[in-house]
Design a protein around this motif. Structure first.
Motif, PDB file in Angstrom:
ATOM      1  N   VAL A  62       0.919  -1.119  -0.154  1.00 35.52           N
ATOM      2  CA  VAL A  62       0.007  -0.137  -0.029  1.00 35.52           C
ATOM      3  C   VAL A  62       0.767   1.061   0.051  1.00 35.52           C
ATOM      4  O   VAL A  62       1.993   1.016   0.461  1.00 35.52           O
ATOM      5  CB  VAL A  62      -1.060  -0.089   1.134  1.00 35.52           C
ATOM      6  N   GLY A  63       0.414   2.403  -0.273  1.00 35.58           N
ATOM      7  CA  GLY A  63       1.047   3.488  -0.258  1.00 35.58           C
ATOM      8  C   GLY A  63       0.673   4.209   0.981  1.00 35.58           C
ATOM      9  O   GLY A  63       0.331   3.827   1.778  1.00 35.58           O
ATOM     10  N   SER A  64       0.938   5.545   1.082  1.00 33.50           N
ATOM     11  CA  SER A  64       0.892   6.324   2.148  1.00 33.50           C
ATOM     12  C   SER A  64      -0.778   6.303   2.428  1.00 33.50           C
ATOM     13  O   SER A  64      -1.525   6.247   1.540  1.00 33.50           O
ATOM     14  CB  SER A  64       1.354   7.715   2.106  1.00 33.50           C
ATOM     15  N   LEU A  65      -1.013   6.811   3.714  1.00 30.11           N
ATOM     16  CA  LEU A  65      -2.511   7.126   3.880  1.00 30.11           C
ATOM     17  C   LEU A  65      -2.478   8.689   4.464  1.00 30.11           C
ATOM     18  O   LEU A  65      -1.653   8.887   5.268  1.00 30.11           O
ATOM     19  CB  LEU A  65      -3.146   6.294   4.895  1.00 30.11           C
ATOM     20  N   LEU A 143      13.273  15.212   8.017  1.00 35.54           N
ATOM     21  CA  LEU A 143      11.920  14.875   7.475  1.00 35.54           C
ATOM     22  C   LEU A 143      12.214  14.007   6.211  1.00 35.54           C
ATOM     23  O   LEU A 143      11.380  12.914   6.082  1.00 35.54           O
ATOM     24  CB  LEU A 143      10.767  15.655   7.688  1.00 35.54           C
ATOM     25  N   MET A 144      12.853  14.736   5.298  1.00 29.90           N
ATOM     26  CA  MET A 144      12.975  14.143   4.008  1.00 29.90           C
ATOM     27  C   MET A 144      13.891  12.700   4.066  1.00 29.90           C
ATOM     28  O   MET A 144      13.520  11.684   3.326  1.00 29.90           O
ATOM     29  CB  MET A 144      13.823  15.074   2.922  1.00 29.90           C
ATOM     30  N   ALA A 145      14.728  12.699   4.897  1.00 32.14           N
ATOM     31  CA  ALA A 145      15.577  11.558   5.000  1.00 32.14           C
ATOM     32  C   ALA A 145      14.767  10.426   5.805  1.00 32.14           C
ATOM     33  O   ALA A 145      14.783   9.382   5.180  1.00 32.14           O
ATOM     34  CB  ALA A 145      16.748  11.740   6.057  1.00 32.14           C
ATOM     35  N   LEU A 146      13.909  10.816   6.694  1.00 34.29           N
ATOM     36  CA  LEU A 146      12.847   9.795   7.119  1.00 34.29           C
ATOM     37  C   LEU A 146      12.007   8.997   6.334  1.00 34.29           C
ATOM     38  O   LEU A 146      11.804   7.938   6.022  1.00 34.29           O
ATOM     39  CB  LEU A 146      12.351  10.262   8.334  1.00 34.29           C
ATOM     40  N   ILE A 147      11.422  10.089   5.684  1.00 31.78           N
ATOM     41  CA  ILE A 147      10.198   9.645   4.644  1.00 31.78           C
ATOM     42  C   ILE A 147      10.715   8.794   3.268  1.00 31.78           C
ATOM     43  O   ILE A 147      10.184   8.144   2.861  1.00 31.78           O
ATOM     44  CB  ILE A 147       9.482  11.038   3.922  1.00 31.78           C
ATOM     45  N   ASP A 148      12.197   9.414   2.969  1.00 36.00           N
ATOM     46  CA  ASP A 148      12.816   8.567   1.725  1.00 36.00           C
ATOM     47  C   ASP A 148      13.212   7.249   2.178  1.00 36.00           C
ATOM     48  O   ASP A 148      13.149   6.464   1.481  1.00 36.00           O
ATOM     49  CB  ASP A 148      14.211   9.507   1.408  1.00 36.00           C
ATOM     50  N   ASP A 172       8.502  19.914  -1.654  1.00 38.96           N
ATOM     51  CA  ASP A 172       8.060  19.065  -3.127  1.00 38.96           C
ATOM     52  C   ASP A 172       8.667  17.646  -3.057  1.00 38.96           C
ATOM     53  O   ASP A 172       7.926  16.830  -3.317  1.00 38.96           O
ATOM     54  CB  ASP A 172       8.943  19.760  -4.375  1.00 38.96           C
ATOM     55  N   ARG A 173      10.056  17.330  -2.468  1.00 41.57           N
ATOM     56  CA  ARG A 173      10.185  15.890  -2.488  1.00 41.57           C
ATOM     57  C   ARG A 173       9.407  15.166  -1.299  1.00 41.57           C
ATOM     58  O   ARG A 173       9.232  13.853  -1.578  1.00 41.57           O
ATOM     59  CB  ARG A 173      11.768  15.816  -2.099  1.00 41.57           C
ATOM     60  N   VAL A 174       9.463  15.594  -0.174  1.00 41.12           N
ATOM     61  CA  VAL A 174       8.634  14.889   0.736  1.00 41.12           C
ATOM     62  C   VAL A 174       7.069  14.564   0.488  1.00 41.12           C
ATOM     63  O   VAL A 174       6.462  13.649   0.363  1.00 41.12           O
ATOM     64  CB  VAL A 174       8.680  15.514   2.118  1.00 41.12           C
ATOM     65  N   ALA A 175       6.425  15.649  -0.294  1.00 45.65           N
ATOM     66  CA  ALA A 175       5.277  15.616  -0.577  1.00 45.65           C
ATOM     67  C   ALA A 175       4.963  14.752  -1.846  1.00 45.65           C
ATOM     68  O   ALA A 175       3.998  13.923  -1.952  1.00 45.65           O
ATOM     69  CB  ALA A 175       4.521  16.999  -1.049  1.00 45.65           C
ATOM     70  N   SER A 176       5.890  14.518  -2.697  1.00 44.98           N
ATOM     71  CA  SER A 176       6.104  13.762  -3.607  1.00 44.98           C
ATOM     72  C   SER A 176       6.050  12.415  -3.210  1.00 44.98           C
ATOM     73  O   SER A 176       5.202  11.346  -3.825  1.00 44.98           O
ATOM     74  CB  SER A 176       7.193  13.865  -4.655  1.00 44.98           C
ATOM     75  N   ARG A 177       6.678  11.944  -2.397  1.00 43.12           N
ATOM     76  CA  ARG A 177       7.004  10.418  -1.989  1.00 43.12           C
ATOM     77  C   ARG A 177       5.692  10.096  -1.172  1.00 43.12           C
ATOM     78  O   ARG A 177       5.513   9.243  -1.269  1.00 43.12           O
ATOM     79  CB  ARG A 177       8.228  10.426  -1.098  1.00 43.12           C
ATOM     80  N   LEU A 178       5.178  11.026  -0.299  1.00 39.41           N
ATOM     81  CA  LEU A 178       3.917  10.611   0.362  1.00 39.41           C
ATOM     82  C   LEU A 178       2.884  10.542  -0.481  1.00 39.41           C
ATOM     83  O   LEU A 178       1.914   9.636  -0.282  1.00 39.41           O
ATOM     84  CB  LEU A 178       3.811  11.745   1.159  1.00 39.41           C
ATOM     85  N   ALA A 179       3.035  11.190  -1.656  1.00 40.02           N
ATOM     86  CA  ALA A 179       1.649  11.184  -2.584  1.00 40.02           C
ATOM     87  C   ALA A 179       1.591   9.968  -3.486  1.00 40.02           C
ATOM     88  O   ALA A 179       0.602   9.434  -4.173  1.00 40.02           O
ATOM     89  CB  ALA A 179       1.594  12.382  -3.509  1.00 40.02           C
ATOM     90  N   HIS A 180       2.773   9.357  -3.697  1.00 37.65           N
ATOM     91  CA  HIS A 180       3.073   8.134  -4.535  1.00 37.65           C
ATOM     92  C   HIS A 180       2.116   7.090  -4.065  1.00 37.65           C
ATOM     93  O   HIS A 180       2.424   6.658  -3.033  1.00 37.65           O
ATOM     94  CB  HIS A 180       4.711   7.672  -4.449  1.00 37.65           C
ATOM     95  N   ASN A 181       1.181   6.744  -4.856  1.00 40.30           N
ATOM     96  CA  ASN A 181       0.142   5.547  -4.800  1.00 40.30           C
ATOM     97  C   ASN A 181      -0.612   5.768  -3.268  1.00 40.30           C
ATOM     98  O   ASN A 181      -1.152   4.727  -2.709  1.00 40.30           O
ATOM     99  CB  ASN A 181       0.785   4.208  -4.672  1.00 40.30           C
TER     100      ASN A 181
END
Length: 196
Positions: A62-65, A143-148, A172-181
């Motif tokens: 699953v992706g993020s919620l 936060l970026m490192a954690l989410i990545d 942008d980078r964190v939001a993009s990763r969270l938005a993926h799927n």
């Protein structure tokens, strides 16, 4: 009873079921002891959230919620109900819930790398109330490192916020990763903290 008549497979199955039930009860007892009292109120998960939880419980990728909604609409309650539902359903993974202000404390110098590693390695991690604290460049980098790390290993992250506009808050980078799927759910309703 004749030993040849004993059903060893059935006995093993019953013993395994009993052991699993005991493990679930033990985990729920520990969960109830640490869950804040405010979030012990009974209720049902939003159907889209329940479907996401079912997929996690079944081991499906699953992706993020992302949970959005007005102040007091029940986003934080939903996080705790997700964890309770997963544990009660026999999910054996780890679920870590942290408020945004707690994460900010962890990444303030000196950075608590051990605590960040726990969040990075959790099978499911939830960040509550994103946007309620100011995010500095230092915070954004950590936060970026954690989410990545979580995104790279396909570990689901749950995020709650009063806004759907995550890019201005997180970059942008964190939001993009969270938005993926991601599954995005708007939690609606009156402010639960105000009298009805």
């Amino acid at each position: 009873m004749n030993p040849e008549d004993y059903d060893y497979d059935e006995a093993r199955r019953r013993a395994t079921e009993s052991w699993i039930k005991e493990q679930i009860e033990d985990r729920l007892t520990r969960f109830y002891a640490r869950r804040p009292r405010m979030f012990a109120v009974p209720g049902e998960l939003h159907p889209d959230v329940a479907a996401w939880v079912d997929r996690v419980g079944q081991g499906e990728p699953v992706g993020s919620l992302v949970l959005t909604g007005n102040v007091g609409s029940g986003k934080t309650w939903t996080l705790w109900k997700i964890q309770e539902t997963l544990i009660g359903g026999g999910y054996r993974g780890t679920v870590e819930i942290r408020a945004a202000h707690e994460l900010k404390r962890l990444i303030a110098p000196p950075v608590d790398t051990a605590a960040l590693d726990v969040l990075a390695d959790a099978d499911v991690m939830a960040l509550d109330d994103v946007g309620s604290v100011r995010v500095s460049d230092w915070d954004a980098d950590h936060l970026m490192a954690l989410i990545d790390i979580r995104w790279s290993h396909r570990r689901p992250t749950i995020l709650t916020s009063n806004t759907t506009e995550l890019r201005p808050l997180l970059g942008d980078r964190v939001a993009s990763r969270l938005a993926h799927n991601a599954t995005t759910v708007k939690i609606t309703g009156p402010d639960r903290r105000r009298g009805r």
